[in-house]
Structures are given as C-alpha cells and as structure tokens.
Design a protein around this motif. Structure first.
Motif, PDB file in Angstrom:
ATOM      1  N   ILE A 104       0.915  -1.032   0.025  1.00 37.53           N
ATOM      2  CA  ILE A 104       0.067  -0.031   0.151  1.00 37.53           C
ATOM      3  C   ILE A 104       0.897   1.187  -0.079  1.00 37.53           C
ATOM      4  N   SER A 105       2.036   1.142   0.457  1.00 40.04           N
ATOM      5  CA  SER A 105       2.966   2.296   0.661  1.00 40.04           C
ATOM      6  C   SER A 105       3.732   2.789  -0.772  1.00 40.04           C
ATOM      7  N   VAL A 109      -1.036  -0.678  -4.521  1.00 39.54           N
ATOM      8  CA  VAL A 109      -2.115  -1.628  -4.256  1.00 39.54           C
ATOM      9  C   VAL A 109      -3.059  -1.028  -3.483  1.00 39.54           C
ATOM     10  N   ARG A 110      -4.327  -1.055  -3.891  1.00 39.87           N
ATOM     11  CA  ARG A 110      -5.459  -0.724  -3.023  1.00 39.87           C
ATOM     12  C   ARG A 110      -5.393  -1.549  -1.729  1.00 39.87           C
ATOM     13  N   ILE A 116      -4.144 -10.143  -1.002  1.00 39.19           N
ATOM     14  CA  ILE A 116      -3.956 -11.221  -1.819  1.00 39.19           C
ATOM     15  C   ILE A 116      -2.629 -11.698  -2.012  1.00 39.19           C
ATOM     16  N   GLY A 117      -2.475 -12.983  -2.025  1.00 38.87           N
ATOM     17  CA  GLY A 117      -1.150 -13.450  -1.888  1.00 38.87           C
ATOM     18  C   GLY A 117      -0.118 -13.535  -0.809  1.00 38.87           C
ATOM     19  N   GLU A 148     -14.149  -7.071   5.669  1.00 39.03           N
ATOM     20  CA  GLU A 148     -13.734  -5.968   4.945  1.00 39.03           C
ATOM     21  C   GLU A 148     -12.414  -5.405   5.380  1.00 39.03           C
ATOM     22  N   VAL A 149     -12.275  -5.291   6.735  1.00 44.13           N
ATOM     23  CA  VAL A 149     -11.073  -4.795   7.236  1.00 44.13           C
ATOM     24  C   VAL A 149      -9.851  -5.819   7.070  1.00 44.13           C
ATOM     25  N   THR A 150     -10.043  -6.875   7.081  1.00 42.80           N
ATOM     26  CA  THR A 150      -8.968  -7.944   7.295  1.00 42.80           C
ATOM     27  C   THR A 150      -8.456  -8.149   5.823  1.00 42.80           C
ATOM     28  N   SER A 151      -9.156  -7.736   4.774  1.00 45.88           N
ATOM     29  CA  SER A 151      -8.773  -7.868   3.382  1.00 45.88           C
ATOM     30  C   SER A 151      -7.406  -6.975   3.314  1.00 45.88           C
ATOM     31  N   LEU A 152      -6.960  -6.150   4.094  1.00 37.84           N
ATOM     32  CA  LEU A 152      -5.956  -5.588   4.177  1.00 37.84           C
ATOM     33  C   LEU A 152      -4.645  -6.477   4.155  1.00 37.84           C
ATOM     34  N   ILE A 153      -4.743  -7.534   5.073  1.00 46.80           N
ATOM     35  CA  ILE A 153      -3.617  -8.543   5.393  1.00 46.80           C
ATOM     36  C   ILE A 153      -3.904  -9.833   4.832  1.00 46.80           C
ATOM     37  N   HIS A 154      -5.220 -10.367   4.767  1.00 45.73           N
ATOM     38  CA  HIS A 154      -5.237 -11.831   4.178  1.00 45.73           C
ATOM     39  C   HIS A 154      -6.414 -11.925   3.366  1.00 45.73           C
TER      40      HIS A 154
END
Length: 337
Positions: A104-105, A109-110, A116-117, A148-154
C-alpha cells in the motif's frame, strides 16, 4: 448484570492480558516451558519489556481502534491502512503485515486488495476484537465488517480465523453469553466452504471430551498440531496458523468456563503461538466477565505497560457503539412508523 462500559474495558484488558502472559513463552513447546521456565503463573518481563507489555498483537489492535475512532465506526481496509502509513514500523511486524505495508505504501496496491497472495498467519485474528466491540451483540455484522477490514492482510483461512473471532467477541457481549454460545456464534457465521469450522470443531470437541486443560493440551499436541516449515531449535514449536490458534483459543475459553484470567494462563502454558492464542481468547472472555472479572493486579500491570490509555479507549469505543445502536433504533422506528 455487567454494564456495557465494563464489558468493553474487560474486552480490551482481556486481550492485553492474554498477549502479555503469552509473550515470554511464544513459540515454545509446552514441555520445554515446564522444564526450563516452570509453569506460567503470572506476568513476566520479556525482550527487555516490563511485565504486562504486549506484542505486535496489541500494537495492531490499537491501530485498528484508531481507525475505528477516526471513521466513527465506519472503518474499512483503507482507513486502517492510513493509520499504518502514519504509525507503523514494518520491521516490528510479521511478514504478511510488512508485505501489505509495502504494497500500500510503494506498490500502488489498493488496501482492500493488499491481502491477496500473503502467507498465512495469525495477524488478523489476533487483533480483530475491536470490530466485535463496535458490533456488540451482532456477530453476523461483526463478521461482515471483519471481512472488509482484514482484506488488508489476508484472504482464505487466516481471514476466516479473524471472522470467527470477531463474531465470537460480538456474541460475548450478550448478557446471557457463555462459552458455548460464543463458540456457536463463531461457527455459525463462517462460510461453510471454509476449513475453519472443522478445525474449530476438532479443538472444541476435544476440550469437551477431556474436560481438563492438561489432558486437552497433550491430546492436541499428539494428534492435531498444524504443520509449519521451521528449522528445529531446542524447545521450539510453532505454527502461526489460525486453524490451530483460533481453534485452541475457543477450546480454552470452554475449559476456562469463560474466566479471562484462566484463559490467559492456559494460553501461555499451551505454548506454540501463545501470545496470539491469548490475544484471541482473552477479549472474548473479558467481554463476558467485564473488567471486574480480571485480577486487579494484572489489570493494573497491563495498563501500566501499554502506551495507549485503555480507559480513554474504552470511552471512545463505547461512544461509537452507542451511536451505532441509536442509529439502528432510529432507522427501525422510522421504517416501522
């Protein structure tokens, strides 16, 4: 009846306690803990930190709390990601968290797609309890917001572990909640195609059949540990996999009859990813018992050792929850008028 503010405080302190109790023995086999360290009976210093200090589990949870506060409860992956950009030192977090941070930085990537991955880990399940708090009494809504929130990591199994713990935490706020009802909420709100329900059922069924922590621990180690690629080291034993850790956390909740102090002690003496197991089960037990159910000396230690004022945090989360409940009531009254 335990009031809502006390339950929120209990949820926060229960998570800190489980994290801090397990930190000094993280990644160790329970037999090695007993032989070299003795049974864990209290909070201990570790990694140069004072007794009661949490790990990355609590740090991620506090960043999620900040995102919830900034958005007045309308938190999403992007809001959590923004807090990361401002607060996170990626070198202090596990690889999937660091991976998402760089995606993200600098990777363009959104936030919602950053998970993902990424490799499996406990990184979302161990910090998701604030989503359960602001969805108190509504495990289905907690599960959906956690997605929704955990899509950031997993994605996949590690995300499902977080959904189970978010639902369990929300269910724990029911005035009539017990260990069985929160386990039912965790299972009942998962995708039936997930492999988390079977993993949870295995651990919980074993806890019911043994009815004893030492017997459960020995039997689980003998037949149910999840594989993890690692170089063998003396006493080392770990799998940072929520199919193990979240499942064990719920099983220990049952064996401890919802007592947050016992959940913390059992998590530490179970070994493996002990701090994350405690950071998952502790908030659920703490929400059930309220802050008044946590040993005062331990509550004082974990509050003194964290840089985040837990009283102010509890007030902030209560404000978000109250606004949500009032909005739900107003919407219902308007629609049914």
């Amino acid at each position: 009846m335990t009031d809502l503010r006390d339950k929120i405080m209990g949820c926060l302190l229960g998570g800190l306690l489980g994290d801090a109790m397990g930190g000094p023995v993280e990644g160790l086999h329970y037999e090695f803990i007993a032989e070299r360290h003795g049974e864990v009976t209290t909070l201990k210093e570790h990694r140069g930190l004072q007794p009661g200090a949490g790990t990355d589990d609590s740090a991620l949870k506090h960043m999620l709390c900040e995102a919830i506060g900034r958005t007045n409860g309308n938190v999403n992956a992007a809001a959590w990601a923004q807090v990361w950009r401002e607060r996170m030192n990626p070198f202090k977090f596990y690889p999937p968290v660091a991976s998402s941070f760089y995606k993200i930085s600098i990777g363009g990537v959104r936030a919602r797609e950053a998970g993902i991955g990424n490799m499996i880990s406990n990184s979302t399940a161990m910090c998701i309890s604030p989503i359960g708090i602001v969805n108190a009494g509504d495990p289905r809504r907690a599960m959906l917001e956690a997605y929704e929130v955990t899509s950031l990591i997993h994605r996949g199994s590690p995300q499902d572990g977080a959904l189970a713990m978010a639902a369990a935490t929300a269910a724990a706020f029911d005035p009539n909640a017990d260990a069985e009802s929160v386990i039912e909420a965790a299972l009942g709100n998962l995708d039936p195609e997930s492999d988390m329900p079977a993993a949870i059922d295995t651990a919980v069924s074993l806890a019911r059949s043994t009815g004893d922590f030492a017997e459960f621990r020995a039997a689980y180690y003998a037949d149910h540990l999840w594989d993890w690629p690692q170089q063998p080291e003396e006493g080392h034993s770990n799998a940072v996999d929520p199919r193990e850790s979240a499942s064990v956390a719920l099983a220990l909740l049952l064996l401890a009859d919802g007592d947050p102090n016992e959940v913390a002690l059992m998590s530490a003496n179970f070994g493996r990813d002990a701090d994350s197991i405690g950071a998952m089960g502790g908030p659920v037990a703490g929400a059930m018992s309220g802050a008044s159910g946590i040993r005062p000396e331990w509550a004082a230690q974990v509050q003194a050792a964290t840089p985040v004022n837990q009283e102010e945090l509890a007030d902030s989360l209560l404000e978000v929850l109250t606004a949500r409940l009032n909005a739900d009531r107003a919407r219902g009254e308007a629609l049914l008028a």
